[in-house]
Design a protein around this motif. Structure first.
Motif, PDB file in Angstrom:
ATOM      1  N   HIS A  57       0.824  -1.207   0.000  1.00  0.00           N
ATOM      2  CA  HIS A  57       0.000   0.000   0.000  1.00  0.00           C
ATOM      3  C   HIS A  57       0.863   1.263   0.000  1.00  0.00           C
ATOM      4  O   HIS A  57       0.474   2.286   0.571  1.00  0.00           O
ATOM      5  N   ALA A  58       1.974   1.213  -0.667  1.00  0.00           N
ATOM      6  CA  ALA A  58       2.893   2.340  -0.674  1.00  0.00           C
ATOM      7  C   ALA A  58       2.290   3.559  -1.351  1.00  0.00           C
ATOM      8  O   ALA A  58       2.604   4.684  -0.994  1.00  0.00           O
ATOM      9  N   TRP A  59       1.428   3.359  -2.302  1.00  0.00           N
ATOM     10  CA  TRP A  59       0.837   4.483  -2.999  1.00  0.00           C
ATOM     11  C   TRP A  59      -0.003   5.340  -2.045  1.00  0.00           C
ATOM     12  O   TRP A  59      -0.106   6.536  -2.226  1.00  0.00           O
ATOM     13  N   ARG A  60      -0.579   4.751  -1.009  1.00  0.00           N
ATOM     14  CA  ARG A  60      -1.398   5.502  -0.054  1.00  0.00           C
ATOM     15  C   ARG A  60      -0.544   6.465   0.768  1.00  0.00           C
ATOM     16  O   ARG A  60      -0.973   7.562   1.103  1.00  0.00           O
ATOM     17  N   THR A  61       0.627   6.025   1.129  1.00  0.00           N
ATOM     18  CA  THR A  61       1.486   6.826   2.004  1.00  0.00           C
ATOM     19  C   THR A  61       2.510   7.660   1.235  1.00  0.00           C
ATOM     20  O   THR A  61       3.328   8.330   1.838  1.00  0.00           O
ATOM     21  N   SER A  62       2.456   7.636  -0.085  1.00  0.00           N
ATOM     22  CA  SER A  62       3.485   8.329  -0.870  1.00  0.00           C
ATOM     23  C   SER A  62       3.441   9.851  -0.704  1.00  0.00           C
ATOM     24  O   SER A  62       4.451  10.519  -0.869  1.00  0.00           O
ATOM     25  N   TRP A  64       2.362  11.393   2.188  1.00  0.00           N
ATOM     26  CA  TRP A  64       2.439  11.741   3.607  1.00  0.00           C
ATOM     27  C   TRP A  64       3.702  12.552   3.851  1.00  0.00           C
ATOM     28  O   TRP A  64       4.736  12.322   3.219  1.00  0.00           O
ATOM     29  N   ARG A  66       7.132  13.653   5.432  1.00  0.00           N
ATOM     30  CA  ARG A  66       8.230  12.831   5.975  1.00  0.00           C
ATOM     31  C   ARG A  66       8.941  13.548   7.060  1.00  0.00           C
ATOM     32  O   ARG A  66       9.210  14.618   7.153  1.00  0.00           O
TER      33      ARG A  66
END
Length: 66
Positions: A57-62, A64, A66
């Motif tokens: 699910h990296a696309w969801r947190t891309s 966010w 940092r």
């Protein structure tokens, strides 16, 4: 050790002695520590050996912060 040649300029005997002392001390230091280990340059030391793979699910947190 290979011979050292002065290609440009005319150094004084004191300047030439200083340069030769530095070169000789660095060569002696390398000989005392043995062969170099690790990366050949600072550039290769900073690069990772492999790139991390993104999670499922990296696309969801891309986006966010940092």
């Amino acid at each position: 050790m290979t011979p050292i040649q002065v290609l440009h300029g005319q150094p004084t005997p004191e300047e030439l002695a200083t340069v030769l002392a530095v070169v000789q001390s660095r060569a002696a230091g390398r000989a005392a520590t043995g062969p170099a280990r690790g990366p050949a340059s600072a550039w290769t030391a900073r690069t990772p050996r492999h790139l991390p793979a993104p999670g499922p699910h990296a696309w969801r947190t891309s986006l966010w912060p940092r």
